[in-house]
Design an enzyme around this catalytic site. Structure first.
Site, PDB file in Angstrom:
ATOM      1  N   TYR A 150     -48.434  91.129  46.606  1.00  0.00           N
ATOM      2  CA  TYR A 150     -49.263  90.927  46.136  1.00  0.00           C
ATOM      3  C   TYR A 150     -50.990  90.882  46.388  1.00  0.00           C
ATOM      4  O   TYR A 150     -51.250  90.529  44.878  1.00  0.00           O
ATOM      5  CB  TYR A 150     -49.863  89.076  47.633  1.00  0.00           C
ATOM      6  CG  TYR A 150     -49.186  88.300  47.682  1.00  0.00           C
ATOM      7  CD1 TYR A 150     -47.606  88.365  47.422  1.00  0.00           C
ATOM      8  CD2 TYR A 150     -48.677  87.628  48.993  1.00  0.00           C
ATOM      9  CE1 TYR A 150     -46.347  87.946  47.927  1.00  0.00           C
ATOM     10  CE2 TYR A 150     -47.663  87.256  49.646  1.00  0.00           C
ATOM     11  CZ  TYR A 150     -46.708  86.669  49.318  1.00  0.00           C
ATOM     12  OH  TYR A 150     -45.599  85.904  49.754  1.00  0.00           O
TER      13      TYR A 150
ATOM     14  N   HIS B 153     -38.783  91.877  51.743  1.00  0.00           N
ATOM     15  CA  HIS B 153     -39.539  90.105  51.027  1.00  0.00           C
ATOM     16  C   HIS B 153     -38.390  89.916  50.515  1.00  0.00           C
ATOM     17  O   HIS B 153     -38.394  88.661  50.166  1.00  0.00           O
ATOM     18  CB  HIS B 153     -40.117  91.101  49.744  1.00  0.00           C
ATOM     19  CG  HIS B 153     -40.952  90.087  49.474  1.00  0.00           C
ATOM     20  ND1 HIS B 153     -42.830  90.278  48.599  1.00  0.00           N
ATOM     21  CD2 HIS B 153     -41.456  88.363  49.436  1.00  0.00           C
ATOM     22  CE1 HIS B 153     -43.494  89.418  48.622  1.00  0.00           C
ATOM     23  NE2 HIS B 153     -42.467  88.054  48.877  1.00  0.00           N
TER      24      HIS B 153
HETATM   25  N1  NAP Z   1     -41.608  84.845  51.285  1.00  0.00           N
HETATM   26  C1  NAP Z   1     -41.401  84.965  49.700  1.00  0.00           C
HETATM   27  O1  NAP Z   1     -40.658  85.191  48.789  1.00  0.00           O
HETATM   28  C2  NAP Z   1     -42.134  83.917  49.757  1.00  0.00           C
HETATM   29  C3  NAP Z   1     -42.368  82.821  48.349  1.00  0.00           C
HETATM   30  C4  NAP Z   1     -43.393  82.552  48.013  1.00  0.00           C
HETATM   31  C5  NAP Z   1     -44.890  82.347  49.299  1.00  0.00           C
HETATM   32  N2  NAP Z   1     -45.137  82.833  50.099  1.00  0.00           N
HETATM   33  C6  NAP Z   1     -46.012  82.789  50.934  1.00  0.00           C
HETATM   34  O2  NAP Z   1     -46.398  81.674  51.579  1.00  0.00           O
HETATM   35  C7  NAP Z   1     -47.138  81.255  51.270  1.00  0.00           C
HETATM   36  C8  NAP Z   1     -47.409  79.634  50.758  1.00  0.00           C
HETATM   37  O3  NAP Z   1     -46.904  79.293  49.717  1.00  0.00           O
HETATM   38  P1  NAP Z   1     -47.258  79.098  48.659  1.00  0.00           P
HETATM   39  O4  NAP Z   1     -48.675  79.432  47.981  1.00  0.00           O
HETATM   40  O5  NAP Z   1     -46.168  79.164  47.281  1.00  0.00           O
HETATM   41  O6  NAP Z   1     -48.035  77.229  48.298  1.00  0.00           O
HETATM   42  P2  NAP Z   1     -47.954  76.199  48.695  1.00  0.00           P
HETATM   43  O7  NAP Z   1     -48.374  76.905  50.036  1.00  0.00           O
HETATM   44  O8  NAP Z   1     -46.656  75.504  49.232  1.00  0.00           O
HETATM   45  O9  NAP Z   1     -49.586  75.580  47.868  1.00  0.00           O
HETATM   46  C9  NAP Z   1     -50.538  75.944  48.253  1.00  0.00           C
HETATM   47  C10 NAP Z   1     -50.661  74.914  47.039  1.00  0.00           C
HETATM   48  O10 NAP Z   1     -51.250  73.708  47.393  1.00  0.00           O
HETATM   49  C11 NAP Z   1     -52.894  72.773  47.182  1.00  0.00           C
HETATM   50  N3  NAP Z   1     -52.730  72.617  48.584  1.00  0.00           N
HETATM   51  C12 NAP Z   1     -52.877  73.649  49.576  1.00  0.00           C
HETATM   52  N4  NAP Z   1     -53.619  72.508  50.692  1.00  0.00           N
HETATM   53  C13 NAP Z   1     -52.890  71.462  49.925  1.00  0.00           C
HETATM   54  C14 NAP Z   1     -53.503  69.922  50.757  1.00  0.00           C
HETATM   55  N5  NAP Z   1     -54.292  69.906  52.154  1.00  0.00           N
HETATM   56  N6  NAP Z   1     -53.603  68.935  49.989  1.00  0.00           N
HETATM   57  C15 NAP Z   1     -53.494  69.152  48.644  1.00  0.00           C
HETATM   58  N7  NAP Z   1     -52.849  70.134  48.123  1.00  0.00           N
HETATM   59  C16 NAP Z   1     -52.734  71.888  48.992  1.00  0.00           C
HETATM   60  C17 NAP Z   1     -53.093  74.465  46.850  1.00  0.00           C
HETATM   61  O11 NAP Z   1     -54.130  74.174  46.223  1.00  0.00           O
HETATM   62  P3  NAP Z   1     -55.521  75.336  46.377  1.00  0.00           P
HETATM   63  O12 NAP Z   1     -55.298  76.282  47.158  1.00  0.00           O
HETATM   64  O13 NAP Z   1     -56.216  75.227  44.868  1.00  0.00           O
HETATM   65  O14 NAP Z   1     -56.550  74.433  47.412  1.00  0.00           O
HETATM   66  C18 NAP Z   1     -52.384  75.235  45.964  1.00  0.00           C
HETATM   67  O15 NAP Z   1     -51.723  75.426  44.952  1.00  0.00           O
HETATM   68  C19 NAP Z   1     -47.793  82.063  50.661  1.00  0.00           C
HETATM   69  O16 NAP Z   1     -49.328  82.196  49.932  1.00  0.00           O
HETATM   70  C20 NAP Z   1     -47.472  83.385  50.641  1.00  0.00           C
HETATM   71  O17 NAP Z   1     -47.951  83.812  51.691  1.00  0.00           O
HETATM   72  C21 NAP Z   1     -43.501  83.457  50.556  1.00  0.00           C
END
Ligand code: NAP
Length: 260
Positions: free
Chosen positions: A53, A109
């Site tokens: 990240y 990862h």
């Molecule tokens: N291990 C892996 O391979 C892997 C892969 C992907 C992700 N991850 C981890 O998981 C975390 C979460 O997954 P992600 O970042 O992919 O996606 P996510 O949390 O599913 O979605 C983030 C998106 O949702 C929006 N959002 C957040 N809260 C909301 C709400 N209450 N209502 C409506 N929309 C909302 C955010 O917008 P805004 O930010 O504009 O508010 C952003 O566009 C990552 O940040 C990372 O730490 C791990």
């Protein structure tokens, strides 16, 4: 403003992990620092980052500047598969960037080609020498988890995978429980249609937004969830999922949103 702490789940033979954490993928620099500071002020005590990240330094600075006791915060980072051959040095670089002596959870990862039995031995050693308090994997199948256990006798404490109502799989969930591996879900929103009629109806019943229903659905299943947001009101709302609960029938209706 720390009344909003999430309950925890116990990792096999180890520490407690808060059920709701703060995701930091795709946020870097000042935006990452500000979001993590805000999340800690809002009561999050679990932050998810990764070498890939490129934000461990900002996460670490936000942790220090928050004034929250180090031992109250659960910090996860992850080893990229490209660094499988230099796991120890990569963990050292993560700890330096984060400004920590140990992470609470270190994850592989992605499987680094095969299950990564050699890498897993380095993870076991890192836990033994105290640089990682718990160790796990991410994006592993149950079969790949089993291969690590067979090779080393040590089962990953956590598997972080893509999880959302659309991805629900009762067999995968049960398989993790049987192995005492905590299932941690990522991308709860990216794979969810928040205007889905079932989510909206359940949300209306409880007087909350559909996004909170999605997160509460994870919690009802005992799945740790790590939503990411840079929007202050969403950061707060995503942690405020412990003042209501879903009935068995509501959980089952959401389970059926899984794409077959
Ligand atoms: N291990 C892996 O391979 C892997 C892969 C992907 C992700 N991850 C981890 O998981 C975390 C979460 O997954 P992600 O970042 O992919 O996606 P996510 O949390 O599913 O979605 C983030 C998106 O949702 C929006 N959002 C957040 N809260 C909301 C709400 N209450 N209502 C409506 N929309 C909302 C955010 O917008 P805004 O930010 O504009 O508010 C952003 O566009 C990552 O940040 C990372 O730490 C791990």
């Amino acid at each position: 403003m720390t009344e909003n702490l999430a309950p925890t789940v116990r990792l096999a033979g180890s520490t407690e992990m808060p059920m709701v954490g703060f995701g930091t993928w795709q946020i870097t620099g000042r935006q990452c620092y500000d979001a993590v500071r805000y999340a800690l002020e809002a009561g999050y005590r679990h932050v998810d980052t990764a070498t890939m990240y490129g934000n461990e330094a900002e996460v670490g600075r936000a942790l220090r500047d928050s004034g929250v006791d180090r031992d109250e915060i659960f910090v996860t980072t992850k080893l990229p598969p490209r660094d499988a051959g230099r796991a120890d040095a990569t963990l050292s670089a993560s700890l330096d960037a984060l400004g920590l002596d140990a992470v609470d959870l270190w994850l592989v990862h992605w499987p680094p080609g095969g299950a990564g039995e050699d890498v897993w031995e380095r993870f076991v050693a890192a836990r033994e020498d105290g640089r990682a308090r718990a160790i796990g994997v991410s994006n592993y199948s149950l079969e790949q988890v089993d291969r690590l256990t067979q090779a080393t006798g040590v089962t990953p404490q956590v598997n972080q995978v893509s999880w959302a109502p659309s991805r629900y799989d009762a067999g995968v969930e049960a398989g993790h429980r049987e192995r005492d591996v905590v299932l941690e879900g990522y991308s709860p929103f990216k794979n969810t249609d928040l205007s889905d009629p079932v989510l909206r109806e359940v949300a209306d019943t409880h007087g909350v937004p559909p996004a909170q229903v999605v997160l509460r659905w994870h919690v009802e299943h005992g799945v740790v969830v790590i939503p990411k947001s840079v929007t202050p009101e969403r950061i707060r709302a995503n942690l405020a999922v412990f003042g209501f609960s879903l009935s068995d029938d509501e959980v089952a209706r959401i389970d059926r949103l899984a794409r077959r």
